[in-house]
Scaffold this motif. Structure first.
Motif, PDB file in Angstrom:
ATOM      1  N   GLN A 125      11.569  19.557  21.285  1.00  0.00           N
ATOM      2  CA  GLN A 125      10.960  20.763  20.714  1.00  0.00           C
ATOM      3  C   GLN A 125      11.991  21.578  19.932  1.00  0.00           C
ATOM      4  O   GLN A 125      11.704  22.075  18.848  1.00  0.00           O
ATOM      5  N   ASP A 146       8.697   8.023  27.999  1.00  0.00           N
ATOM      6  CA  ASP A 146       7.990   9.269  28.295  1.00  0.00           C
ATOM      7  C   ASP A 146       7.810   9.317  29.807  1.00  0.00           C
ATOM      8  O   ASP A 146       6.976   8.612  30.363  1.00  0.00           O
ATOM      9  N   GLY A 150       2.529  10.873  29.729  1.00  0.00           N
ATOM     10  CA  GLY A 150       1.645  11.246  28.624  1.00  0.00           C
ATOM     11  C   GLY A 150       1.230  12.703  28.629  1.00  0.00           C
ATOM     12  O   GLY A 150       0.421  13.122  27.807  1.00  0.00           O
ATOM     13  N   LYS A 151       1.789  13.505  29.523  1.00  0.00           N
ATOM     14  CA  LYS A 151       1.391  14.913  29.629  1.00  0.00           C
ATOM     15  C   LYS A 151       2.069  15.813  28.611  1.00  0.00           C
ATOM     16  O   LYS A 151       1.529  16.859  28.263  1.00  0.00           O
ATOM     17  N   ASP A 153       3.097  17.283  25.121  1.00  0.00           N
ATOM     18  CA  ASP A 153       2.374  17.323  23.845  1.00  0.00           C
ATOM     19  C   ASP A 153       3.199  18.101  22.830  1.00  0.00           C
ATOM     20  O   ASP A 153       3.476  19.290  23.026  1.00  0.00           O
ATOM     21  N   GLY A 155       2.236  18.304  19.554  1.00  0.00           N
ATOM     22  CA  GLY A 155       1.368  18.727  18.464  1.00  0.00           C
ATOM     23  C   GLY A 155       1.409  17.817  17.249  1.00  0.00           C
ATOM     24  O   GLY A 155       0.851  18.142  16.205  1.00  0.00           O
ATOM     25  N   LYS A 157       1.846  13.294  16.136  1.00  0.00           N
ATOM     26  CA  LYS A 157       1.754  11.925  16.638  1.00  0.00           C
ATOM     27  C   LYS A 157       2.975  11.632  17.518  1.00  0.00           C
ATOM     28  O   LYS A 157       4.111  11.900  17.125  1.00  0.00           O
ATOM     29  N   MET A 158       2.721  11.115  18.715  1.00  0.00           N
ATOM     30  CA  MET A 158       3.806  10.756  19.618  1.00  0.00           C
ATOM     31  C   MET A 158       3.606   9.325  20.092  1.00  0.00           C
ATOM     32  O   MET A 158       2.507   8.939  20.474  1.00  0.00           O
TER      33      MET A 158
END
Length: 192
Positions: A125, A146, A150-151, A153, A155, A157-158
């Motif tokens: 971030q 990760d 998958g939690k 985010d 904002g 594409k990951m």
């Protein structure tokens, strides 16, 4: 394409996936720890893992790949090599993430931010904020691992080569502590 099982096999063979009782950077305890530096010791494993990230962003017209120091430096280099684009790394200066050494992204450039392992995503971030602060556009985040299952985010594409939900506990309620198992801190950073 490298699937989840094949990626996990590389982490196990390299000794990057540890099982036991660990103190995480956050101070929480866990029964598993991923030390990506171990898998990145092997150029062939690094190439395979980073080629997978690059393949997932091949159509996104990436101009530059940026990773946070330390964990993202090798990942950024290798992903950029597979994409045929420039790579940079961000590092902390006076506690704040920044691009140093004359590194800059240009307004309008499409940037892929990469990292070795993410739990909360704080460093990623911060890099995203540096990049957008210089007028570039973050189009995606690529990860070797990760740990959030998958939690997390961002904002955008990951893509993660390996997604795991690794349980962690407050030390006061850690079942491993309650069993009398000593905790070790294998990480590379100490939280200030």
């Amino acid at each position: 394409m490298l699937n989840q099982d094949q990626a996990l096999d590389l982490f196990r063979k390299s000794g990057a996936l540890l099982e036991g009782h660990f103190v995480l950077t956050s101070g929480r305890h866990s029964d598993r720890y991923i030390q990506c530096a171990q898998v990145l010791r092997y150029p062939e494993y690094t190439a395979a893992l980073c080629e997978e990230i690059a393949a997932r962003f091949k159509k996104d017209e990436i101009d530059v790949v940026v990773g946070p120091a330390m964990g993202g430096i090798l990942v950024a280099y290798e992903v950029a090599r597979h994409l045929g684009v420039e790579n940079l790394f961000a590092e902390r200066e006076n506690g704040k993430m920044t691009l140093r050494r004359g590194f800059r992204v240009q307004p309008g450039q499409k940037v892929l931010v990469v990292e070795d392992v993410v739990t909360t995503g704080g460093s990623v971030q911060e890099v995203m904020e540096v990049v957008t602060g210089q007028g570039a556009q973050v189009v995606g985040v690529g990860l070797l691992v990760d740990r959030s299952g998958g939690k997390v985010d961002f904002g955008v594409k990951m893509e993660a080569v390996l997604t795991m939900e690794v349980p962690s506990w407050d030390p006061a309620v850690c079942p491993l502590c309650q069993e009398g198992s000593p905790a070790v801190k294998p990480g590379s950073r100490v939280r200030a």
